[in-house]
Scaffold this motif. Structure first.
Motif, short mmCIF file in Angstrom:
data_model
loop_
_atom_site.label_atom_id
_atom_site.label_comp_id
_atom_site.label_asym_id
_atom_site.label_seq_id
_atom_site.Cartn_x
_atom_site.Cartn_y
_atom_site.Cartn_z
N PRO A 5 66.82 -27.79 -1.01
CA PRO A 5 66.06 -27.84 0.24
C PRO A 5 64.93 -26.81 0.25
O PRO A 5 63.90 -27.03 0.83
CB PRO A 5 67.10 -27.50 1.31
CG PRO A 5 68.40 -27.80 0.69
CD PRO A 5 68.23 -27.58 -0.78
N ARG A 6 65.14 -25.70 -0.43
CA ARG A 6 64.11 -24.66 -0.48
C ARG A 6 62.84 -25.19 -1.16
O ARG A 6 61.73 -24.86 -0.80
CB ARG A 6 64.64 -23.45 -1.21
CG ARG A 6 63.65 -22.35 -1.20
CD ARG A 6 64.24 -21.08 -1.66
NE ARG A 6 63.29 -20.08 -1.24
CZ ARG A 6 63.47 -18.82 -1.23
NH1 ARG A 6 64.61 -18.35 -1.61
NH2 ARG A 6 62.56 -18.00 -0.83
N GLY A 7 63.01 -26.03 -2.17
CA GLY A 7 61.87 -26.63 -2.86
C GLY A 7 61.04 -27.48 -1.91
O GLY A 7 59.83 -27.51 -1.98
N CYS A 8 61.71 -28.18 -1.01
CA CYS A 8 61.01 -29.01 -0.03
C CYS A 8 60.11 -28.14 0.84
O CYS A 8 58.97 -28.47 1.08
CB CYS A 8 61.99 -29.74 0.87
SG CYS A 8 62.97 -30.97 0.03
N GLN A 9 60.66 -27.04 1.30
CA GLN A 9 59.90 -26.15 2.16
C GLN A 9 58.71 -25.57 1.42
O GLN A 9 57.63 -25.45 1.98
CB GLN A 9 60.79 -25.02 2.69
CG GLN A 9 61.88 -25.48 3.63
CD GLN A 9 61.32 -26.14 4.87
OE1 GLN A 9 60.33 -25.68 5.43
NE2 GLN A 9 61.94 -27.21 5.30
N LYS A 10 58.89 -25.25 0.15
CA LYS A 10 57.79 -24.69 -0.64
C LYS A 10 56.68 -25.72 -0.80
O LYS A 10 55.51 -25.41 -0.63
CB LYS A 10 58.30 -24.23 -2.00
CG LYS A 10 57.25 -23.55 -2.82
CD LYS A 10 57.81 -23.02 -4.12
CE LYS A 10 56.72 -22.33 -4.93
NZ LYS A 10 57.22 -21.85 -6.20
N CYS A 11 57.04 -26.96 -1.11
CA CYS A 11 56.04 -28.02 -1.26
C CYS A 11 55.31 -28.26 0.06
O CYS A 11 54.10 -28.44 0.09
CB CYS A 11 56.69 -29.32 -1.72
SG CYS A 11 57.32 -29.24 -3.40
N LEU A 12 56.07 -28.26 1.12
CA LEU A 12 55.49 -28.47 2.44
C LEU A 12 54.53 -27.35 2.79
O LEU A 12 53.43 -27.59 3.28
CB LEU A 12 56.59 -28.58 3.49
CG LEU A 12 56.17 -28.98 4.88
CD1 LEU A 12 55.43 -30.31 4.86
CD2 LEU A 12 57.39 -29.09 5.78
N ARG A 13 54.92 -26.11 2.51
CA ARG A 13 54.04 -24.97 2.77
C ARG A 13 52.77 -25.07 1.95
O ARG A 13 51.68 -24.77 2.44
CB ARG A 13 54.76 -23.66 2.46
CG ARG A 13 55.57 -23.17 3.62
CD ARG A 13 56.06 -21.75 3.37
NE ARG A 13 57.48 -21.78 3.59
CZ ARG A 13 58.42 -21.50 2.72
NH1 ARG A 13 58.11 -21.08 1.52
NH2 ARG A 13 59.68 -21.59 3.02
N MET A 14 52.89 -25.49 0.71
CA MET A 14 51.70 -25.63 -0.14
C MET A 14 50.76 -26.69 0.43
O MET A 14 49.55 -26.51 0.43
CB MET A 14 52.12 -26.00 -1.57
CG MET A 14 52.89 -24.91 -2.28
SD MET A 14 51.96 -23.39 -2.45
CE MET A 14 50.80 -23.87 -3.69
N GLN A 15 51.32 -27.78 0.93
CA GLN A 15 50.49 -28.83 1.52
C GLN A 15 49.81 -28.31 2.78
O GLN A 15 48.63 -28.55 3.01
CB GLN A 15 51.33 -30.06 1.84
CG GLN A 15 50.51 -31.20 2.39
CD GLN A 15 51.34 -32.43 2.66
OE1 GLN A 15 52.55 -32.42 2.48
NE2 GLN A 15 50.71 -33.49 3.10
N VAL A 16 50.55 -27.60 3.61
CA VAL A 16 49.99 -27.04 4.84
C VAL A 16 48.88 -26.05 4.50
O VAL A 16 47.82 -26.05 5.12
CB VAL A 16 51.09 -26.37 5.70
CG1 VAL A 16 50.49 -25.57 6.83
CG2 VAL A 16 52.03 -27.43 6.24
N LEU A 17 49.11 -25.20 3.50
CA LEU A 17 48.08 -24.24 3.09
C LEU A 17 46.83 -24.95 2.60
O LEU A 17 45.71 -24.54 2.89
CB LEU A 17 48.61 -23.29 2.02
CG LEU A 17 49.55 -22.20 2.51
CD1 LEU A 17 50.08 -21.41 1.32
CD2 LEU A 17 48.85 -21.28 3.48
N GLY A 18 47.03 -26.02 1.84
CA GLY A 18 45.89 -26.81 1.38
C GLY A 18 45.11 -27.40 2.53
O GLY A 18 43.87 -27.38 2.54
N ASP A 19 45.82 -27.93 3.52
CA ASP A 19 45.17 -28.48 4.72
C ASP A 19 44.41 -27.39 5.47
O ASP A 19 43.30 -27.61 5.93
CB ASP A 19 46.19 -29.13 5.65
CG ASP A 19 46.79 -30.41 5.09
OD1 ASP A 19 46.25 -30.94 4.09
OD2 ASP A 19 47.79 -30.88 5.65
#
Length: 103
Positions: free
Chosen positions: A36-50
């Motif tokens: 689940p931690r990987g999901c949060q990291k990917c999501l954070r990366m997407q949010v940072l990109g946005d």
């Protein structure tokens, strides 16, 4: 923003792969995430990109507004000089009017 990213991620298919559901957050991703931690990291990366994209767009808008403000200020100063030179506007009267508008 996090909610927007989650919403986009639910419907995103990367490279046509069959989507899989993550245990946490209900996100649909193109590859299986091991934790689940990987999901949060990917999501954070997407949010940072946005966020980076939005910041760049806002910086461009701000630069354009600053250029336009500078142009309008120069036009206003030129107009005032023309009115003063033609005798239509007395400098003291203009200064008094400007002072009243500021307060």
């Amino acid at each position: 923003i996090l909610a927007q990213a989650r919403s986009r991620a639910r419907f995103a298919l990367i490279g046509g792969a069959r989507p899989e559901t993550c245990q946490r957050g209900g996100l649909v991703v193109a590859m299986r995430v091991k934790s689940p931690r990987g999901c949060q990291k990917c999501l954070r990366m997407q949010v940072l990109g946005d966020l980076k994209t939005q910041v760049k767009a806002q910086q461009a808008q701000l630069a354009a507004m600053m250029r336009r403000h500078r142009e309008m200020r120069e036009e206003g100063e030129a107009l005032r000089e023309c009115l003063e030179a033609s005798g239509v506007l007395a400098p003291a009267r203009f200064s008094a009017s400007l002072h009243r508008r500021r307060f």
